[in-house]
Design an enzyme around this catalytic site. Structure first.
Site, PDB file in Angstrom:
ATOM      1  N   ASP A 129       0.414   8.250   6.859  1.00 59.84           N
ATOM      2  CA  ASP A 129       1.469   9.239   6.653  1.00 59.84           C
ATOM      3  C   ASP A 129       2.436   8.923   5.523  1.00 59.84           C
ATOM      4  O   ASP A 129       3.479   9.558   5.403  1.00 59.84           O
ATOM      5  CB  ASP A 129       2.252   9.454   7.948  1.00 59.84           C
ATOM      6  N   GLU A 130       2.115   7.937   4.688  1.00 59.71           N
ATOM      7  CA  GLU A 130       3.009   7.701   3.548  1.00 59.71           C
ATOM      8  C   GLU A 130       2.271   7.179   2.328  1.00 59.71           C
ATOM      9  O   GLU A 130       1.207   6.584   2.428  1.00 59.71           O
ATOM     10  CB  GLU A 130       4.170   6.782   3.931  1.00 59.71           C
ATOM     11  N   ASP A 169       7.138  10.242   2.529  1.00 60.86           N
ATOM     12  CA  ASP A 169       6.964   9.952   3.940  1.00 60.86           C
ATOM     13  C   ASP A 169       6.888  11.282   4.688  1.00 60.86           C
ATOM     14  O   ASP A 169       7.813  12.082   4.628  1.00 60.86           O
ATOM     15  CB  ASP A 169       8.179   9.139   4.403  1.00 60.86           C
TER      16      ASP A 169
END
Length: 403
Positions: free
Chosen positions: A127-128, A12
DNA sequence: TCTGGGGTCCTAGGACCC
DNA sequence: TCTGGGGTCCTAGGACCC
């Protein structure tokens, strides 16, 4: 310790959007910065070379916080919070509009950097990611003597690679499955590494609030608390039959398993999109009677943008749907499945007209959206097929009469 | 101070077919 | 001449996630 069959990582990026902005405006480091709002709020460079930023206190409108820096979070400003509400808590925080093109660039960079170390990656948004580390040499070869050490070394390697490629930090959780890794990546944020085995569940997972489990949202979370279950351990201790009574066969059984850290979902490295959509919330609520022309124009625009998206991604779709949100936040959807997949703005707009006919407009509108689902690759659509009914460009289509 | 935009998945009822 | 049991598709809504 029972050695796990798999080592799954969840990575993350730390305050991703905000951190990307800080690369561009390093002078803001350490300050309370909130991402959200309109393009008009973009910083302006003054004659002396310094920058002038919008302040949260000056914002008016319906925007929400997309991300905030850790300094802003300390003031109680979190993702999804209305900007007007955020302004009450942090009036002096700096407001930056989201720049998704830039975030996508950094997203590609960090994923490529991870792939150099560990190639089995599942995309979970901008974003992960999940990463299956089981067969990464540094993990596999350490199984015999120092499994945890091997896993941690690979995690450090991934973080270094991401940092070199982007200048950004991330947090990584590594456990035997996706469910636990998702939780673990949050345990030592920002810039942390957490490795957990099934043996750690009672001490590290059970004390956590039920909402920490990915899949327990606001509704289920409230209901669990109402039933007296506040922590993951409370769920784990509850009789499975009772959970099923309360939440149904499927979700009840899932809750029981999740609370015990059980999850066998694979890391999925490729998936086809199911639907593509565009929607917009108006600055003020609009009346289907009074603002008919404007609404028609906005719908045309949404269809045009959606057609662009489809063309760029090379998809066509058999189902066209609309989404309408009225004042009071009541949302209504209508779907229309067609005989032939559509791609053009005109064909989408025509199907939208059929959907609109099935809605009663007795309240003002807050949001309109269009979606195309049942996607097929554009290359699979036969050009020779009879054309779908098209809107005659010389005449206003009758469906426009609704607006 | 009301709550963005882009998605996925699940449920449940009705149509329709065998 | 009161009515079974699947399977699949479509639709609407809702929960949830980033």
């Amino acid at each position: 310790m029972q050695l796990p069959e798999r080592w799954i990582a969840h990575l993350d990026m730390d305050a991703f959007y905000a951190s990307v902005e800080l690369l561009r405006y390093p002078q803001l480091k350490g300050q309370a910065v909130v991402i959200g709002g309109r393009r008009a709020d973009a910083p302006q460079q003054l004659e002396d070379g310094s920058w002038r930023y919008a302040k949260l206190r000056d914002y008016t409108g319906r925007g929400v916080v997309t991300t905030s820096t850790y300094a802003a979070r300390d003031l109680g400003v979190f993702s999804a919070m209305g900007l007007m509400k955020a302004a009450l808590r942090a009036p002096d925080a700096i407001l930056l509009p989201a720049d998704f093109d830039s975030y996508r660039t950094y997203s590609r960079r960090f994923k490529a950097a991870v792939a150099e170390v560990a190639p089995v990656i599942e995309d979970r948004g901008i974003d992960e990611i999940y990463i299956d580390l089981t067969d990464v040499p540094g993990v596999r070869d350490a199984v015999g003597h120092d499994p945890l050490g091997g896993v941690k070394a690979v995690a450090r390697e991934i973080k270094n690679s991401v940092s070199r490629a982007t200048g950004l930090t991330c947090s990584i959780g590594i456990t035997p499955n996706k469910l636990l890794s998702k939780i673990a990546s949050e345990l030592d944020k920002p810039d942390g590494i957490s490795v957990l085995t099934m043996d750690d569940i009672p001490t590290r997972i059970w004390p956590l609030a039920v909402r920490k489990i990915n899949g327990i949202g606001p509704k289920a979370g409230d209901k669990l608390v109402q039933l007296g279950l506040h922590t993951v351990g409370d769920i784990a201790a509850a009789p499975p039959a009772w959970l099923i009574e309360q939440f149904g066969d499927s979700y009840g059984a899932w809750l029981h398993n999740a609370a015990h850290g059980r999850d066998n979902r694979p890391v999925v490295t490729y998936s086809e999109p199911v639907s593509i959509s565009r929607e917009t919330t108006f600055e003020r609520d609009l009346s289907a009677r009074h603002d008919k022309a404007l609404l028609g124009q906005i719908m045309d625009e949404l269809c045009a943008r959606l057609a662009d998206d489809l063309a760029r991604k090379r998809y066509a779709g058999k189902t066209v749907g609309i989404k309408l949100r009225f004042e009071g936040f009541v949302t209504v959807t209508r779907d229309q499945t067609l005989k032939i997949p559509v791609t053009s703005a005109a064909d989408i707009r025509h199907a939208v007209g059929l959907c609109l006919k099935r809605v009663t407009f007795d309240k003002r509108l807050r949001l309109m959206g269009v979606r195309v689902g049942n996607l097929v690759h554009a290359s699979e659509v036969l050009d020779a097929a009879p054309a779908a009914p098209r809107a005659d460009p010389r005449r206003a289509p009758d469906n426009l009469s609704l607006f």
